[in-house]
Design an enzyme around this catalytic site. Structure first.
Site, short mmCIF file in Angstrom:
data_model
loop_
_atom_site.label_atom_id
_atom_site.label_comp_id
_atom_site.label_asym_id
_atom_site.label_seq_id
_atom_site.Cartn_x
_atom_site.Cartn_y
_atom_site.Cartn_z
CB SER A 282 -8.12 2.75 3.07
OG SER A 282 -7.22 2.24 4.04
CB SER B 228 -8.07 -0.32 5.85
OG SER B 228 -8.91 0.79 5.96
CE LYS C 254 -3.95 1.53 2.87
NZ LYS C 254 -4.80 1.11 4.02
#
Lengths: 62, 471
Positions: B156, B180, B80
């Site tokens: 996310s 997330s 990420k």
């Protein structure tokens, strides 16, 4: 603590000044809606009775 | 097994590279080619570190015959884009951070994976500053769900979900403050591990909510999840919340099975509002495990409310200066939530932190009666990209804030969770396997047993580069 929605505008204006956040009038409806939801969640927590000696979760270790 | 094909597991790749049946460079080139081919469709990657990956793979191949290349030899992975990658600005899904100088060093979790032989191939799309459950990003465009390109990955860690589910990499890293990792795992049909709070170091990653932030891996098999998790464990003085705890490897105990484990299903709050597919998934998993006892997690709705308040306010404190000076550069949906969070009186935040300790003690009592609690990961399968609201328990609520309904009361007190994918048609959905703090080994054992039974699996989407991205 929950602020009636019709009084939130005043609160938001004062808080934005205190926090020095420049608030575009166009953002206010979304900020108001988010603040209303967050304060309702906070009220759900605040109404829960806990003993005076209840410790907050984070513990600072020196 | 051709380990250059997209569905090879990390364990298969590492075995083939270690034995010399293939090279780390060949595996890396295959991954880079697949990323080039499919990323325009999936929008999972925001940066591809091709040259670095080739150099690293070459170095692993050069070790052959000298020393073992590690348990993840030649395994491509991506992170990420809130993890520091040396030489790149850590954007955390934002426009604002693009002006930051390049990170001088990798995140320690990248260092630990690479020390085990893995090869970083890039950085992944995410919701701005991780304040998101959709996987949409106003600056980089939405991550797209490999099972249906018109649908959300969840967020996310949306790019992490899409990259692993789409077969671009076998392992990715993400962060989980309120769900997330578990939400995209559920919507993309893959495995995700949110470890105990404090288990994995968060040093050199862009924060969101210090009280609740966790980092962890995604994979398409439980063994891969455990392999990645094991090599990332260990204390780190650079993260004040990281526990001074020795590594407790889960891989060696994966095959111990579920005999003797007391497994319960979360009732009450965790069944309210769930769509039929979420209930079907939890019932299938419970049946496979022979779990019949229902357990009530006390005050779960209040735990979720408290997590919501702590997130809004700590997130606002983190970004206050940016809200003052660069408010127009935020994603408006994130900005307006953060501004609202800044305005919440601090007394209410302290109340939420006090409640957090109370709730932790009550939930830990449950683990004297059971070893594992099952709960849905998300209330529904992947919504359409752009969908603003959904009906939840009879009320129309925003998707962005409410996909974490069932994940928030669990991460609120840092419990370890493995999200497992139930391959329902037409879309997969996840179930949370929740255990007591520091018992990731049990959650992974249960996930592995379910995988062996065929009750959970990461479905393979049909992806072709010619697939049209929906408008």
């Amino acid at each position: 603590m929950a602020i009636p929605p019709d009084q939130l505008d005043e609160f938001i204006a004062a808080a934005a000044r205190a926090l020095e956040i420049p608030l575009d009038p166009e953002w206010k409806p979304a900020v108001k809606s988010n603040l209303d939801v967050t304060l309702k969640h906070a009220a759900v927590v605040a109404e829960f009775e806990m003993p005076d000696d209840a410790e907050p979760a984070p513990i600072f270790k020196a | 097994m051709d380990v250059s094909q997209p569905w090879a597991t990390a364990a298969e790749i590492a075995a083939a590279v270690t034995s010399g049946r293939t090279s780390a460079l060949a595996v890396t080139e295959a991954a880079l080619a697949r990323i080039t081919e499919l990323n325009p469709t999936l929008n999972a990657f925001t940066a591809v570190t091709a040259q670095r990956a080739r150099t690293r793979a070459g170095a692993i191949d050069a070790l052959r015959g000298k020393r073992p290349p590690g348990p993840l030899a030649g395994v491509p992975f991506a992170v990420k884009n809130l993890f520091d990658i040396a030489g790149l600005a850590t954007v955390a899904g934002s426009k604002i951070n693009r002006a930051h100088p390049p990170a001088p060093k990798d995140s320690p979790l990248i260092e630990r994976l690479e020390a085990a032989g893995a090869v970083l191939v890039g950085a992944l799309n995410m919701g701005e500053y991780a304040y998101d459950f959709t996987g949409e990003n106003i600056h980089d465009g939405p991550s797209r769900n490999p099972h249906d390109l018109a649908r959300m990955t969840g967020g996310s860690s949306g790019g992490s979900g899409g990259a692993v589910a789409g077969g671009l990499v076998p392992i990715a890293l993400g962060s989980d403050t309120n769900g997330s990792i578990r939400v995209p795992s559920s919507l993309c049909g893959i495995f995700g591990l949110k470890p105990t709070y404090g288990r994995l170091t968060r040093a050199r990653s862009f924060p969101f909510v210090a009280s609740l932030d966790h980092l962890g891996p995604f994979a398409r098999s439980v063994r891969d999840l455990a392999l990645a998790y094991d090599v990332m464990q260990g204390p780190d003085a650079d993260d004040p919340a990281c526990a001074q705890r020795a590594t407790e490897p889960a891989t060696p105990v994966l095959e111990r099975g579920i005999e003797g484990l007391r497994i319960a299903v979360a009732g009450g709050y965790f069944r309210q509002g769930a769509f039929p597919e979420a209930l079907k998934a939890i019932d299938l998993v419970a049946k496979a495990l022979g779990a019949v006892e229902e357990i009530e997690i006390p005050q779960a709705h209040r735990a979720r409310a408290a997590a919501y308040v702590i997130t809004a306010t700590e997130g606002a404190a983190l970004h206050l200066d940016r809200l003052r000076k660069q408010a127009r550069d935020f994603d408006p949906a994130v900005r307006d939530r953060l501004i609202a969070g800044a305005m919440v009186p601090s007394t209410l935040v302290v109340k939420a932190q006090k409640f957090r300790r109370w709730y932790r003690e009550r939930v830990l009592e449950l683990f004297t009666r059971c070893d594992v609690i099952l709960a849905p990961a998300t209330p529904c399968t992947a919504p359409k990209i752009g969908q603003q609201n959904f009906m939840l328990g009879g009320a129309e609520l925003p998707v962005r804030a409410n996909m974490g309904l069932y994940t928030q009361p669990i991460s609120f007190i840092g419990l370890p969770v493995v999200a497992v994918p139930v391959p329902l048609q037409p879309l997969p959905i996840g179930v949370q396997i929740i255990t007591a703090p520091w018992r990731e080994d049990i959650a992974l054992r249960v996930a592995y047993a379910l995988e062996q039974m065929g009750a959970v699996a990461a479905p393979r989407p049909s992806l072709k580069p010619s697939l049209k991205v929906p408008a």
